[in-house]
Design a protein around this motif. Sequence first.
Motif, PDB file in Angstrom:
ATOM      1  N   MET A 125      32.723 -89.170   2.060  1.00 28.56           N
ATOM      2  CA  MET A 125      33.815 -88.778   2.956  1.00 28.56           C
ATOM      3  C   MET A 125      33.298 -88.492   4.358  1.00 28.56           C
ATOM      4  N   ASP A 126      32.150 -87.858   4.470  1.00 22.65           N
ATOM      5  CA  ASP A 126      31.525 -87.661   5.785  1.00 22.65           C
ATOM      6  C   ASP A 126      31.330 -89.009   6.478  1.00 22.65           C
ATOM      7  N   ASN A 127      30.835 -89.952   5.721  1.00 19.72           N
ATOM      8  CA  ASN A 127      30.572 -91.293   6.233  1.00 19.72           C
ATOM      9  C   ASN A 127      31.859 -91.953   6.737  1.00 19.72           C
ATOM     10  N   PHE A 128      32.905 -91.896   5.929  1.00 19.15           N
ATOM     11  CA  PHE A 128      34.181 -92.513   6.302  1.00 19.15           C
ATOM     12  C   PHE A 128      34.825 -91.813   7.498  1.00 19.15           C
ATOM     13  N   LEU A 129      34.802 -90.493   7.500  1.00 13.37           N
ATOM     14  CA  LEU A 129      35.460 -89.749   8.576  1.00 13.37           C
ATOM     15  C   LEU A 129      34.777 -89.983   9.922  1.00 13.37           C
ATOM     16  N   LEU A 130      33.463 -90.064   9.925  1.00  9.55           N
ATOM     17  CA  LEU A 130      32.753 -90.357  11.178  1.00  9.55           C
ATOM     18  C   LEU A 130      33.118 -91.745  11.695  1.00  9.55           C
ATOM     19  N   THR A 131      33.316 -92.679  10.776  1.00 11.84           N
ATOM     20  CA  THR A 131      33.720 -94.036  11.171  1.00 11.84           C
ATOM     21  C   THR A 131      35.142 -94.041  11.720  1.00 11.84           C
ATOM     22  N   VAL A 132      36.042 -93.339  11.041  1.00 14.68           N
ATOM     23  CA  VAL A 132      37.439 -93.272  11.489  1.00 14.68           C
ATOM     24  C   VAL A 132      37.529 -92.578  12.844  1.00 14.68           C
ATOM     25  N   MET A 133      36.721 -91.548  13.051  1.00 10.70           N
ATOM     26  CA  MET A 133      36.726 -90.840  14.336  1.00 10.70           C
ATOM     27  C   MET A 133      36.227 -91.734  15.461  1.00 10.70           C
ATOM     28  N   ALA A 134      35.275 -92.608  15.157  1.00 11.01           N
ATOM     29  CA  ALA A 134      34.806 -93.570  16.168  1.00 11.01           C
ATOM     30  C   ALA A 134      35.915 -94.545  16.521  1.00 11.01           C
ATOM     31  N   TYR A 135      36.660 -94.992  15.514  1.00 12.79           N
ATOM     32  CA  TYR A 135      37.793 -95.901  15.757  1.00 12.79           C
ATOM     33  C   TYR A 135      38.873 -95.198  16.577  1.00 12.79           C
ATOM     34  N   ASP A 136      39.114 -93.927  16.291  1.00 11.61           N
ATOM     35  CA  ASP A 136      40.094 -93.152  17.055  1.00 11.61           C
ATOM     36  C   ASP A 136      39.710 -93.081  18.528  1.00 11.61           C
ATOM     37  N   ARG A 137      38.448 -92.837  18.815  1.00  8.71           N
ATOM     38  CA  ARG A 137      37.983 -92.775  20.220  1.00  8.71           C
ATOM     39  C   ARG A 137      38.072 -94.158  20.874  1.00  8.71           C
ATOM     40  N   PHE A 138      37.809 -95.193  20.093  1.00  5.57           N
ATOM     41  CA  PHE A 138      37.909 -96.563  20.613  1.00  5.57           C
ATOM     42  C   PHE A 138      39.342 -96.871  21.062  1.00  5.57           C
ATOM     43  N   VAL A 139      40.316 -96.522  20.221  1.00  7.49           N
ATOM     44  CA  VAL A 139      41.720 -96.776  20.576  1.00  7.49           C
ATOM     45  C   VAL A 139      42.130 -95.922  21.762  1.00  7.49           C
ATOM     46  N   ALA A 140      41.698 -94.646  21.775  1.00 11.47           N
ATOM     47  CA  ALA A 140      42.095 -93.727  22.845  1.00 11.47           C
ATOM     48  C   ALA A 140      41.571 -94.162  24.208  1.00 11.47           C
ATOM     49  N   ILE A 141      40.375 -94.710  24.255  1.00  8.09           N
ATOM     50  CA  ILE A 141      39.744 -95.048  25.533  1.00  8.09           C
ATOM     51  C   ILE A 141      40.005 -96.498  25.928  1.00  8.09           C
ATOM     52  N   CYS A 142      39.970 -97.392  24.963  1.00  9.68           N
ATOM     53  CA  CYS A 142      40.131 -98.816  25.280  1.00  9.68           C
ATOM     54  C   CYS A 142      41.585 -99.268  25.277  1.00  9.68           C
ATOM     55  N   HIS A 143      42.455 -98.559  24.556  1.00 11.91           N
ATOM     56  CA  HIS A 143      43.882 -98.918  24.502  1.00 11.91           C
ATOM     57  C   HIS A 143      44.727 -97.654  24.669  1.00 11.91           C
ATOM     58  N   PRO A 144      44.575 -96.945  25.774  1.00  9.02           N
ATOM     59  CA  PRO A 144      45.257 -95.646  25.943  1.00  9.02           C
ATOM     60  C   PRO A 144      46.778 -95.736  25.913  1.00  9.02           C
ATOM     61  N   LEU A 145      47.356 -96.814  26.425  1.00  6.29           N
ATOM     62  CA  LEU A 145      48.814 -96.933  26.472  1.00  6.29           C
ATOM     63  C   LEU A 145      49.424 -97.090  25.082  1.00  6.29           C
ATOM     64  N   ASN A 146      48.654 -97.650  24.166  1.00  7.09           N
ATOM     65  CA  ASN A 146      49.158 -97.875  22.798  1.00  7.09           C
ATOM     66  C   ASN A 146      48.611 -96.851  21.799  1.00  7.09           C
TER      67      ASN A 146
END
Length: 327
Positions: A125-146
């Motif tokens: 779960m630690d492994n998965f959550l760190l990956t999901v958090m990276a994806y969250d930051r990717f969407v927030a910074i690279c696709h902020p409008l969406n």
Amino acid sequence: MPQQEPGTAQRFIHYMEAENHTGASQFLLLGLSNDPILQPLLFGVFLSMYLITVLGNLLIILAASSDSHLHTPMYFFLSNLSFVDICLTSSTVPKMLVNLQTQNQGISYAECLAQVYFFNIFLGMDNFLLTVMAYDRFVAICHPLNYTVIMNPWLCGLLVLMSWIIMFWVALIHVLLMKELTFSIGTEIPHFFCELTEMLKVASSDSLINNIFLYVVTALLGVFPVIGILFSYSHIVSSLLKMSSSVRRYKPFSTCGSHLCVVSLFYGTGFAVHLSSAVTHSSQSSTMASVMYTVVTPMLNPFIYSLRNKDVKGALGRLLSRAAFFP
């Protein structure tokens, strides 16, 4: 008749070795040190680290849940990570503290299976959550409008739920395969908890299937998340460098920096465990490396996120202020 006695003795020994499948069987956890002088010191150190881990991660959960400013996907995942870190440490450290206090290295077969099961769930779960958090930051910074459209509450909940379901089944298969192994009476485990790879090393029977499944799972659940994190941060860095204002970069750099520190600690210490066991074949060095990602990293995560994040520091300040006014 004399020729039948050795066969009878061999059958008896084989029967006794097979008895370790019952809950009455005992393993011996050798721990970090056999020196009786060091036992009280180790008990004090690990008890303090455990309490700091539980308290620190609990404060992160309370701050994120009680402050409306932190009701965002990033802090939803951070709260889940804090909960998992508490569980990860609780699956190993309390038993070690009991053994240190009672001067008893024993752990039952059932307890050992339970440790393998829950430890693998929470580690995954630690492994998965760190990956999901990276994806969250990717969407927030690279696709902020969406961002709000993509990272909606339904998707966030689904990502966490799917992670739990996958790890429940993976850990269960590990345990079911391990139940097919036989162990000698009084088997010594050169670790402070029942770590899966160490259990496979001390098994009396063939553990080829267990090792194959372990390598496949490690490749799928280890390599692909790391690739996902690297992919996310390569795009994040590219987007941040394109920003003209250094002020606009500061907050994304701050949140991403905290996450990268945690990722580096988690994967760095995990890699050190496998490298030390593969290169040096020293159980002591592997055990010390395991302490890093099972005890030290969960303890440091709250400090990393709170010290480098103004939102979390503000929420913690407001939480503590309310607690001071309403004891």
